[in-house]
Motif scaffolding. Structure first.
Motif, PDB file in Angstrom:
ATOM      1  N   ALA A 268      34.174  25.903  38.282  1.00 20.94           N
ATOM      2  CA  ALA A 268      35.272  26.178  39.004  1.00 20.94           C
ATOM      3  C   ALA A 268      36.294  27.071  37.944  1.00 20.94           C
ATOM      4  O   ALA A 268      37.428  27.584  38.348  1.00 20.94           O
ATOM      5  CB  ALA A 268      36.193  24.736  39.370  1.00 20.94           C
ATOM      6  N   GLY A 269      35.722  27.430  37.192  1.00 19.65           N
ATOM      7  CA  GLY A 269      36.395  28.655  35.885  1.00 19.65           C
ATOM      8  C   GLY A 269      36.625  29.856  36.532  1.00 19.65           C
ATOM      9  O   GLY A 269      36.187  30.164  37.683  1.00 19.65           O
ATOM     10  N   ALA A 270      37.143  30.636  35.703  1.00 12.67           N
ATOM     11  CA  ALA A 270      37.148  32.069  35.743  1.00 12.67           C
ATOM     12  C   ALA A 270      35.806  32.782  36.094  1.00 12.67           C
ATOM     13  O   ALA A 270      34.949  32.084  35.255  1.00 12.67           O
ATOM     14  CB  ALA A 270      38.042  32.771  34.754  1.00 12.67           C
ATOM     15  N   LEU A 271      35.697  33.619  36.814  1.00 13.51           N
ATOM     16  CA  LEU A 271      34.358  34.228  37.118  1.00 13.51           C
ATOM     17  C   LEU A 271      34.706  35.845  37.428  1.00 13.51           C
ATOM     18  O   LEU A 271      35.107  35.881  38.650  1.00 13.51           O
ATOM     19  CB  LEU A 271      33.549  33.479  38.031  1.00 13.51           C
ATOM     20  CG  LEU A 271      31.944  34.242  38.265  1.00 13.51           C
ATOM     21  CD1 LEU A 271      31.374  34.063  37.303  1.00 13.51           C
ATOM     22  CD2 LEU A 271      31.525  33.482  39.564  1.00 13.51           C
ATOM     23  N   PRO A 272      34.325  36.550  36.333  1.00 10.58           N
ATOM     24  CA  PRO A 272      34.450  38.015  36.436  1.00 10.58           C
ATOM     25  C   PRO A 272      33.468  38.525  37.358  1.00 10.58           C
ATOM     26  O   PRO A 272      32.235  38.197  36.887  1.00 10.58           O
ATOM     27  CB  PRO A 272      34.636  38.655  35.107  1.00 10.58           C
ATOM     28  CG  PRO A 272      33.747  37.747  34.328  1.00 10.58           C
ATOM     29  CD  PRO A 272      33.867  36.237  35.281  1.00 10.58           C
ATOM     30  N   LYS A 301      38.200  30.351  40.270  1.00  6.30           N
ATOM     31  CA  LYS A 301      39.620  29.901  40.505  1.00  6.30           C
ATOM     32  C   LYS A 301      40.674  29.953  39.637  1.00  6.30           C
ATOM     33  O   LYS A 301      41.712  29.760  39.898  1.00  6.30           O
ATOM     34  CB  LYS A 301      39.279  28.262  41.093  1.00  6.30           C
ATOM     35  CG  LYS A 301      38.434  28.239  42.228  1.00  6.30           C
ATOM     36  CD  LYS A 301      37.941  26.878  42.505  1.00  6.30           C
ATOM     37  CE  LYS A 301      37.226  26.570  43.906  1.00  6.30           C
ATOM     38  NZ  LYS A 301      36.870  25.174  44.155  1.00  6.30           N
ATOM     39  N   GLU A 302      40.128  29.961  38.318  1.00  5.81           N
ATOM     40  CA  GLU A 302      41.174  30.142  37.289  1.00  5.81           C
ATOM     41  C   GLU A 302      41.423  31.463  37.023  1.00  5.81           C
ATOM     42  O   GLU A 302      40.623  32.321  36.948  1.00  5.81           O
ATOM     43  CB  GLU A 302      40.525  29.257  36.002  1.00  5.81           C
ATOM     44  CG  GLU A 302      40.521  27.833  36.147  1.00  5.81           C
ATOM     45  CD  GLU A 302      41.717  26.974  36.307  1.00  5.81           C
ATOM     46  OE1 GLU A 302      42.899  27.644  35.962  1.00  5.81           O
ATOM     47  OE2 GLU A 302      41.835  25.957  37.127  1.00  5.81           O
ATOM     48  N   PRO A 303      42.504  31.945  36.458  1.00  8.25           N
ATOM     49  CA  PRO A 303      42.927  33.327  35.863  1.00  8.25           C
ATOM     50  C   PRO A 303      41.705  33.560  34.715  1.00  8.25           C
ATOM     51  O   PRO A 303      41.439  32.841  33.818  1.00  8.25           O
ATOM     52  CB  PRO A 303      44.181  33.284  35.378  1.00  8.25           C
ATOM     53  CG  PRO A 303      44.778  32.019  36.225  1.00  8.25           C
ATOM     54  CD  PRO A 303      43.618  30.847  36.118  1.00  8.25           C
ATOM     55  N   PHE A 304      41.185  34.853  34.971  1.00  9.33           N
ATOM     56  CA  PHE A 304      40.234  35.428  34.178  1.00  9.33           C
ATOM     57  C   PHE A 304      41.002  36.145  32.922  1.00  9.33           C
ATOM     58  O   PHE A 304      41.879  37.042  33.096  1.00  9.33           O
ATOM     59  CB  PHE A 304      39.192  36.289  34.793  1.00  9.33           C
ATOM     60  CG  PHE A 304      38.353  37.307  34.010  1.00  9.33           C
ATOM     61  CD1 PHE A 304      37.609  36.465  32.902  1.00  9.33           C
ATOM     62  CD2 PHE A 304      38.587  38.588  33.742  1.00  9.33           C
ATOM     63  CE1 PHE A 304      36.645  37.182  32.227  1.00  9.33           C
ATOM     64  CE2 PHE A 304      37.826  39.386  32.900  1.00  9.33           C
ATOM     65  CZ  PHE A 304      36.758  38.401  32.228  1.00  9.33           C
ATOM     66  N   PRO A 323      45.984  38.487  31.967  1.00  3.41           N
ATOM     67  CA  PRO A 323      44.975  37.658  33.146  1.00  3.41           C
ATOM     68  C   PRO A 323      45.048  38.073  34.433  1.00  3.41           C
ATOM     69  O   PRO A 323      46.271  38.400  34.878  1.00  3.41           O
ATOM     70  CB  PRO A 323      45.855  36.242  32.713  1.00  3.41           C
ATOM     71  CG  PRO A 323      46.404  36.494  31.440  1.00  3.41           C
ATOM     72  CD  PRO A 323      46.797  37.970  31.430  1.00  3.41           C
ATOM     73  N   VAL A 324      43.840  37.959  34.915  1.00  2.30           N
ATOM     74  CA  VAL A 324      43.571  38.205  36.278  1.00  2.30           C
ATOM     75  C   VAL A 324      43.394  37.243  37.417  1.00  2.30           C
ATOM     76  O   VAL A 324      42.686  36.186  36.821  1.00  2.30           O
ATOM     77  CB  VAL A 324      42.254  39.259  36.515  1.00  2.30           C
ATOM     78  CG1 VAL A 324      42.065  39.649  37.783  1.00  2.30           C
ATOM     79  CG2 VAL A 324      42.253  40.164  35.501  1.00  2.30           C
ATOM     80  N   PRO A 325      44.249  36.909  38.138  1.00  2.00           N
ATOM     81  CA  PRO A 325      44.463  35.847  38.971  1.00  2.00           C
ATOM     82  C   PRO A 325      43.281  35.771  40.016  1.00  2.00           C
ATOM     83  O   PRO A 325      42.662  36.612  40.047  1.00  2.00           O
ATOM     84  CB  PRO A 325      45.755  35.905  39.722  1.00  2.00           C
ATOM     85  CG  PRO A 325      46.505  36.938  39.188  1.00  2.00           C
ATOM     86  CD  PRO A 325      45.735  37.838  38.295  1.00  2.00           C
ATOM     87  N   PHE A 326      42.878  34.677  40.598  1.00  3.75           N
ATOM     88  CA  PHE A 326      41.985  34.416  41.705  1.00  3.75           C
ATOM     89  C   PHE A 326      42.139  35.742  42.525  1.00  3.75           C
ATOM     90  O   PHE A 326      43.153  35.695  43.157  1.00  3.75           O
ATOM     91  CB  PHE A 326      41.874  32.947  42.308  1.00  3.75           C
ATOM     92  CG  PHE A 326      41.131  32.866  43.407  1.00  3.75           C
ATOM     93  CD1 PHE A 326      39.596  33.051  43.236  1.00  3.75           C
ATOM     94  CD2 PHE A 326      41.632  32.540  44.388  1.00  3.75           C
ATOM     95  CE1 PHE A 326      38.683  32.961  44.476  1.00  3.75           C
ATOM     96  CE2 PHE A 326      40.947  32.779  45.762  1.00  3.75           C
ATOM     97  CZ  PHE A 326      39.368  32.716  45.747  1.00  3.75           C
ATOM     98  N   GLY A 327      40.908  36.393  42.734  1.00  5.93           N
ATOM     99  CA  GLY A 327      40.924  37.327  44.064  1.00  5.93           C
ATOM    100  C   GLY A 327      41.465  38.554  43.601  1.00  5.93           C
ATOM    101  O   GLY A 327      41.314  39.323  44.708  1.00  5.93           O
ATOM    102  N   GLU A 328      41.830  38.756  42.605  1.00  4.55           N
ATOM    103  CA  GLU A 328      42.738  40.014  42.267  1.00  4.55           C
ATOM    104  C   GLU A 328      41.517  40.629  41.318  1.00  4.55           C
ATOM    105  O   GLU A 328      40.852  40.398  40.840  1.00  4.55           O
ATOM    106  CB  GLU A 328      43.991  39.859  41.650  1.00  4.55           C
ATOM    107  CG  GLU A 328      44.983  39.326  42.713  1.00  4.55           C
ATOM    108  CD  GLU A 328      46.322  39.232  42.166  1.00  4.55           C
ATOM    109  OE1 GLU A 328      46.615  40.023  41.134  1.00  4.55           O
ATOM    110  OE2 GLU A 328      47.304  38.797  42.450  1.00  4.55           O
ATOM    111  N   GLU A 329      42.025  42.299  41.246  1.00  3.84           N
ATOM    112  CA  GLU A 329      41.200  42.980  40.544  1.00  3.84           C
ATOM    113  C   GLU A 329      42.083  43.604  39.412  1.00  3.84           C
ATOM    114  O   GLU A 329      43.276  43.611  39.241  1.00  3.84           O
ATOM    115  CB  GLU A 329      40.641  44.321  41.258  1.00  3.84           C
ATOM    116  CG  GLU A 329      39.858  44.021  42.159  1.00  3.84           C
ATOM    117  CD  GLU A 329      39.452  45.092  43.100  1.00  3.84           C
ATOM    118  OE1 GLU A 329      39.868  46.192  43.109  1.00  3.84           O
ATOM    119  OE2 GLU A 329      38.207  45.230  43.700  1.00  3.84           O
ATOM    120  N   ALA A 330      41.579  44.094  38.300  1.00  5.78           N
ATOM    121  CA  ALA A 330      42.120  44.748  37.136  1.00  5.78           C
ATOM    122  C   ALA A 330      41.247  45.694  36.536  1.00  5.78           C
ATOM    123  O   ALA A 330      39.880  45.858  36.847  1.00  5.78           O
ATOM    124  CB  ALA A 330      42.668  43.836  36.208  1.00  5.78           C
TER     125      ALA A 330
END
Length: 370
Positions: A268-272, A301-304, A323-330
């Protein structure tokens, strides 16, 4: 200009070299803990300089069960037929110890060797990699030849040693050989250590023309969580009252520690998710300044978060996004200064992240300087 096939071959070759470098030895000490289940007295055994005429060489690794249930060493595999392992077969009770013995046959001629020993232990999610290494000679060499990096009477084999990867909150140590190449006994102590590093030696005296070992330990608990990625630790030596600055650099790759997370929490952690892992900048002139970016989307699910970005070559600056929130790009923006470079350049940008499944990410910046 490189073809796609050439580029892929180059990337694969560099990945192999990079991994070999940072899979390097972590050494002695009860701090070598894995998943709060086992600890090893050392993870590398350095036979040092041995002669072909010395015959087979034997070493052992002590394994301690630091968990609350029995463990079993299921199997031990080696990377070469020249190393033969034996190990404790019966279960090791909590607080108990076992042993892995390795015999190096020493029958393949004069050469430097480094052999992997892969240990499978119950309760661990992945095996522990041990190393046995050394240098076989067919004829004797002087201490100055064996330890060419000199600081006064002190000699080291090399100026930089790699400790490998360390997770935040843990410590690792490595043994390093040094020599007194002079014809007199010397008194040695250590100072100016980078915070987090301690250096110790069995005795403060090194006899004339003799070798000893020092233990360099990096404890991330003493760095306040501020050290990430490839981190150099240095120290100075005081020999008979005279200081020699930064006699050795100990490199460690510090990454996030996920051992307290359950498997569900890790998933459930961040996944880039990167659009591409390589950036081709084409053919450029020397001294050119280039820019580019890697686009990443967080599908976890967690911010990357990116803690640090290291580049394998000089002239590269990396702008780390928030930090990149869930579902967003950077965008991970890269700026390159090609001054002093020539030919084909493959620069590895290593990201240290908070992603449980991708704590270390390698991106590739490729260009040719004419």
């Amino acid at each position: 200009m490189m073809t796609m096939r050439d580029m892929n071959r180059l990337i694969c070759s560099v990945i192999i070299l990079f991994c070999l470098h940072f899979a390097g030895a972590v050494g002695a000490g009860a701090q070598n803990v894995f998943e709060q289940t086992v600890s090893f007295d050392k993870i590398v055994h350095d036979f040092g300089d041995i002669m072909m005429s010395d015959g087979p060489q034997k070493c052992s690794f002590k394994v301690k069960n630091i968990s609350d249930r029995p463990i079993v060493i299921h199997r031990v595999l080696t990377s070469c037929g020249c190393t033969e392992p034996t190990w404790t077969q019966e279960p090791i009770r909590p607080g108990g110890t076992g042993e892995i013995q390795v015999v190096f046959s020493n029958d393949q001629g004069p050469y430097p060797f480094s052999k992997s020993v892969t240990v499978y232990v119950s309760g661990l999610s992945k095996p522990v990699i041990l190393k046995v290494k050394g240098v076989v000679h067919d004829k004797p060499k002087s201490l100055s030849e064996l330890f060419p990096v000199a600081s006064g009477p002190l000699g080291f084999r090399e100026g930089t040693v790699s400790m490998g990867q360390i997770e935040q909150g843990l410590a690792r140590s490595i043994e390093v050989e040094l020599a007194n190449t002079s014809g007199r006994s010397i008194e040695v102590s250590f100072t100016d250590m980078t915070p987090g590093l301690t250096v110790s030696m069995p005795s403060g005296t090194i006899p004339a023309r003799s070798k000893t070992r020092i233990t360099c330990m990096v404890d991330t608990r003493r760095t306040d969580g501020r050290k990430w990625g490839k981190t150099p630790f240095t120290f100075s030596a005081v020999v008979d009252g005279k200081k020699y600055s930064k006699v050795l650099t100990v490199e460690a790759l510090v990454k996030e520690n996920f051992t307290s997370l359950t498997e569900a929490q890790k998933r459930a952690g961040a996944l880039p998710q990167f659009e591409s892992s390589s950036l081709e900048l084409g053919v450029v002139g020397s001294g050119s300044r280039l820019t580019g970016e890697f686009v990443v989307k967080n599908i976890g699910k967690e911010p990357f978060r990116i803690y640090k970005a290291d580049a394998s070559e000089g002239g590269v600056t990396v702008d780390i996004p928030e930090p990149v929130p869930f579902g967003e790009e950077a965008a991970v923006r890269v700026r390159v200064d090609t001054s002093g470079q020539s030919g084909e350049v493959l620069n590895i940008v290593t990201l240290i992240t908070n992603s449980p499944t991708r704590p270390i990410i390698n991106l590739f910046v490729i260009y040719t300087v004419k």
